[in-house]
Design a protein around this motif. Structure first.
Motif, PDB file in Angstrom:
ATOM      1  N   VAL A  74      -7.019 -23.244  34.096  1.00 26.82           N
ATOM      2  CA  VAL A  74      -5.530 -22.472  33.964  1.00 26.82           C
ATOM      3  C   VAL A  74      -5.429 -21.816  32.798  1.00 26.82           C
ATOM      4  N   GLU A  75      -5.218 -20.515  32.796  1.00 27.22           N
ATOM      5  CA  GLU A  75      -4.595 -19.627  31.688  1.00 27.22           C
ATOM      6  C   GLU A  75      -3.253 -19.202  31.675  1.00 27.22           C
ATOM      7  N   SER A  76      -2.753 -19.150  30.446  1.00 28.41           N
ATOM      8  CA  SER A  76      -1.485 -18.658  30.443  1.00 28.41           C
ATOM      9  C   SER A  76      -1.230 -18.019  29.144  1.00 28.41           C
ATOM     10  N   ALA A  77      -1.302 -16.370  29.220  1.00 26.80           N
ATOM     11  CA  ALA A  77      -1.418 -15.564  27.857  1.00 26.80           C
ATOM     12  C   ALA A  77       0.026 -14.814  28.048  1.00 26.80           C
ATOM     13  N   THR A  78       0.607 -14.956  26.820  1.00 28.16           N
ATOM     14  CA  THR A  78       1.933 -14.311  26.745  1.00 28.16           C
ATOM     15  C   THR A  78       2.062 -13.474  25.480  1.00 28.16           C
ATOM     16  N   ILE A  79       2.517 -12.201  25.880  1.00 26.76           N
ATOM     17  CA  ILE A  79       2.726 -11.128  24.625  1.00 26.76           C
ATOM     18  C   ILE A  79       4.100 -10.937  24.393  1.00 26.76           C
ATOM     19  N   THR A  80       4.939 -11.135  23.423  1.00 31.83           N
ATOM     20  CA  THR A  80       6.054 -10.574  23.182  1.00 31.83           C
ATOM     21  C   THR A  80       6.352  -9.750  22.078  1.00 31.83           C
ATOM     22  N   ALA A  81       6.611  -8.560  22.132  1.00 31.89           N
ATOM     23  CA  ALA A  81       6.667  -7.701  21.114  1.00 31.89           C
ATOM     24  C   ALA A  81       7.994  -6.833  21.245  1.00 31.89           C
ATOM     25  N   THR A  82       8.390  -6.663  19.611  1.00 32.51           N
ATOM     26  CA  THR A  82       9.394  -6.031  19.472  1.00 32.51           C
ATOM     27  C   THR A  82       9.134  -4.913  18.317  1.00 32.51           C
ATOM     28  N   SER A  83       9.355  -3.726  18.293  1.00 24.96           N
ATOM     29  CA  SER A  83       9.091  -2.660  17.646  1.00 24.96           C
ATOM     30  C   SER A  83      10.149  -1.731  17.408  1.00 24.96           C
ATOM     31  N   ILE A  84      10.885  -1.984  16.331  1.00 23.31           N
ATOM     32  CA  ILE A  84      12.150  -1.094  15.959  1.00 23.31           C
ATOM     33  C   ILE A  84      11.607   0.111  14.772  1.00 23.31           C
ATOM     34  N   ALA A  85      12.110   1.106  14.778  1.00 23.91           N
ATOM     35  CA  ALA A  85      12.251   2.023  13.700  1.00 23.91           C
ATOM     36  C   ALA A  85      13.611   2.737  13.724  1.00 23.91           C
ATOM     37  N   ALA A  86      13.985   2.716  12.364  1.00 23.88           N
ATOM     38  CA  ALA A  86      15.432   3.403  12.096  1.00 23.88           C
ATOM     39  C   ALA A  86      15.525   4.189  11.078  1.00 23.88           C
ATOM     40  N   SER A  87      15.796   5.378  11.218  1.00 24.85           N
ATOM     41  CA  SER A  87      15.945   6.575   9.972  1.00 24.85           C
ATOM     42  C   SER A  87      17.148   7.123   9.905  1.00 24.85           C
ATOM     43  N   ALA A  88      17.745   7.340   8.729  1.00 23.91           N
ATOM     44  CA  ALA A  88      18.921   7.924   8.567  1.00 23.91           C
ATOM     45  C   ALA A  88      18.993   9.070   7.441  1.00 23.91           C
ATOM     46  N   GLY A 108      13.619  11.225  10.840  1.00 26.49           N
ATOM     47  CA  GLY A 108      12.642  11.162  11.880  1.00 26.49           C
ATOM     48  C   GLY A 108      12.379   9.696  12.191  1.00 26.49           C
ATOM     49  N   ALA A 109      12.182   8.950  13.426  1.00 27.11           N
ATOM     50  CA  ALA A 109      12.084   7.631  13.758  1.00 27.11           C
ATOM     51  C   ALA A 109      11.012   7.617  14.762  1.00 27.11           C
ATOM     52  N   GLY A 110       9.959   6.707  14.718  1.00 25.36           N
ATOM     53  CA  GLY A 110       8.900   6.607  15.585  1.00 25.36           C
ATOM     54  C   GLY A 110       8.747   5.137  15.892  1.00 25.36           C
ATOM     55  N   ALA A 111       8.645   4.478  16.891  1.00 25.72           N
ATOM     56  CA  ALA A 111       8.412   3.127  17.143  1.00 25.72           C
ATOM     57  C   ALA A 111       7.120   3.009  18.263  1.00 25.72           C
ATOM     58  N   VAL A 112       5.898   2.366  18.155  1.00 17.75           N
ATOM     59  CA  VAL A 112       4.917   2.302  18.957  1.00 17.75           C
ATOM     60  C   VAL A 112       4.472   0.836  19.301  1.00 17.75           C
ATOM     61  N   LYS A 171       9.975  -4.676  23.742  1.00 14.15           N
ATOM     62  CA  LYS A 171      11.072  -4.132  23.448  1.00 14.15           C
ATOM     63  C   LYS A 171      10.929  -3.094  22.309  1.00 14.15           C
ATOM     64  N   ILE A 172      11.090  -1.612  22.797  1.00  7.99           N
ATOM     65  CA  ILE A 172      10.956  -0.721  21.678  1.00  7.99           C
ATOM     66  C   ILE A 172      12.008   0.184  21.412  1.00  7.99           C
ATOM     67  N   LEU A 173      12.446   0.490  19.932  1.00  4.62           N
ATOM     68  CA  LEU A 173      13.567   1.124  19.873  1.00  4.62           C
ATOM     69  C   LEU A 173      13.454   2.131  18.488  1.00  4.62           C
ATOM     70  N   ALA A 174      13.729   3.190  18.777  1.00  2.29           N
ATOM     71  CA  ALA A 174      13.714   4.213  17.689  1.00  2.29           C
ATOM     72  C   ALA A 174      15.145   4.996  17.583  1.00  2.29           C
ATOM     73  N   GLY A 175      15.637   4.713  16.493  1.00  2.53           N
ATOM     74  CA  GLY A 175      17.023   5.144  16.132  1.00  2.53           C
ATOM     75  C   GLY A 175      16.979   6.156  15.123  1.00  2.53           C
ATOM     76  N   SER A 176      17.518   7.202  14.943  1.00  8.43           N
ATOM     77  CA  SER A 176      17.490   8.476  14.141  1.00  8.43           C
ATOM     78  C   SER A 176      18.997   9.201  13.948  1.00  8.43           C
ATOM     79  N   ALA A 177      19.311   9.457  12.647  1.00 13.93           N
ATOM     80  CA  ALA A 177      20.578   9.908  12.539  1.00 13.93           C
ATOM     81  C   ALA A 177      20.558  10.906  11.024  1.00 13.93           C
ATOM     82  N   SER A 178      20.988  12.097  11.242  1.00 15.15           N
ATOM     83  CA  SER A 178      21.103  13.077  10.159  1.00 15.15           C
ATOM     84  C   SER A 178      22.226  13.792  10.070  1.00 15.15           C
ATOM     85  N   VAL A 179      22.855  14.051   8.885  1.00 14.76           N
ATOM     86  CA  VAL A 179      24.102  14.756   8.545  1.00 14.76           C
ATOM     87  C   VAL A 179      23.551  15.833   7.378  1.00 14.76           C
ATOM     88  N   GLY A 180      24.083  17.066   7.852  1.00 12.92           N
ATOM     89  CA  GLY A 180      24.078  18.073   6.403  1.00 12.92           C
ATOM     90  C   GLY A 180      25.359  18.679   6.636  1.00 12.92           C
TER      91      GLY A 180
END
Length: 302
Positions: A173-187, A201-205, A242-251
């Motif tokens: 019996v094999e039970s393999a589990t990967i739970t991955a959360t990758s978050i990148a936030a830039s402002a 710029g924000a990048g999540a992989v 679960k992958i999230l990339a958030g980016s905000a820019s104000v000039g």
């Protein structure tokens, strides 16, 4: 000008070397080249459990204020790598070899492998200037997770394996589990009297892979059971990403203002694939080149 850099690296290995070579951990229960006679049961049981729980963060903040011109650059980046490789086996092997039990004969091998990866990169850049201001912020989050296991329960090259009263059971019996959360936030924000330029710029992989082999069987052996012969192999592998990339820019400025924002998120999840190469997971229940006699049922399940 103001510059800020935040970086984190985490590499966690079970059954792999620091340089990435696979050298699986071994958990085994076995009878080799030996005769065994028991009035009661003969039981070989192997249970393997391993867990990697990685929480990795990188944070960077750059702020600048100037009466004339100002520039801020903030960069946050992280890399998390988690790999598991184990060899889990319960077996009888050798020739000639005789196994006789007054009860049941049971060989069981099971594995539970878990990787939980939570990685977050956060970057903030801000400029306040009297004339011209520039703000640049970049956040990058990278996670790579791998489980590569082999689980087996088998009888091989045995001259005689006999149960006088009970059943003969082989289970893998094999039970393999990967739970991955990758978050990148830039402002980023640039506020100036004349010209304000802001880039964020924000990048999540996340790259998640599972390669498993789960085998249960009888090969090149003579087996006799007083009741049933049951051979089963099962594999339940799961990837949750679960992958999230958030980016905000104000000039903001009196005359010219520019704000540029980019966000990208990528998740690649493979079970039985190595990138673009097919490497299927194996789940086998088998009887090969053997004589098997049972007063009850002979059942193979995979």
């Amino acid at each position: 000008p103001a510059f800020s850099l935040g970086a984190s690296i985490a590499r966690n290995f079970i059954g792999y070397s620091f340089w990435g070579s696979r050298n699986p951990g071994e958990v085994q229960a076995h009878i080799d080249n030996s005769d065994v006679t028991a009035d009661g049961d003969i039981t070989l049981t192997v249970t393997s459990e391993q867990t990697i729980n990685a929480v990795v963060e990188a944070v960077s903040t750059a702020l600048a204020a100037s009466g004339s011109s100002g520039t801020t650059i903030s960069v946050a980046g992280l890399w998390a790598q988690n790999d598991i490789a184990v060899l889990v086996r319960a077996f009888v092997d050798g020739s000639p070899i005789k196994i006789e039990s007054g009860g049941v004969i049971s060989l069981s091998a099971s594995d539970t492998s878990i990787i939980v990866a939570d990685v977050q990169a956060t970057s903030i850049a801000g400029t306040l200037a009297g004339s011209s201001g520039t703000a640049v912020s970049v956040g990058v989050s990278l996670a790579k997770n791998l489980i590569s296991n082999e689980v087996a329960a088998f009888i091989k090259n045995a001259t005689s394996v006999k149960s006088l009263l009970g059943a003969i059971t082989l289970s893998a019996v094999e039970s393999a589990t990967i739970t991955a959360t990758s978050i990148a936030a830039s402002a980023s924000a640039a506020i100036a009297g004349t010209t304000g330029i802001s880039f964020s710029g924000a990048g999540a992989v996340a790259l998640n892979s599972i390669f498993t082999k789960t085998h249960a069987g009888i090969e090149s052996s003579n087996v006799v059971s007083a009741t049933d012969v049951t051979i089963s192999a099962s594999d339940s592998s799961t990837i949750l990403a679960k992958i999230l990339a958030g980016s905000a820019s104000v000039g903001g400025c009196g005359t010219t203002g520019v704000g540029v924002s980019l966000g990208a998120a990528v998740a690649q999840n493979f079970i039985g694939w190595d990138g673009g190469t097919r490497s299927p997971a194996e789940v086998h229940a088998y009887i090969k080149n053997s004589s098997v006699e049972a007063s009850g049922d002979i059942e193979l399940t995979a």
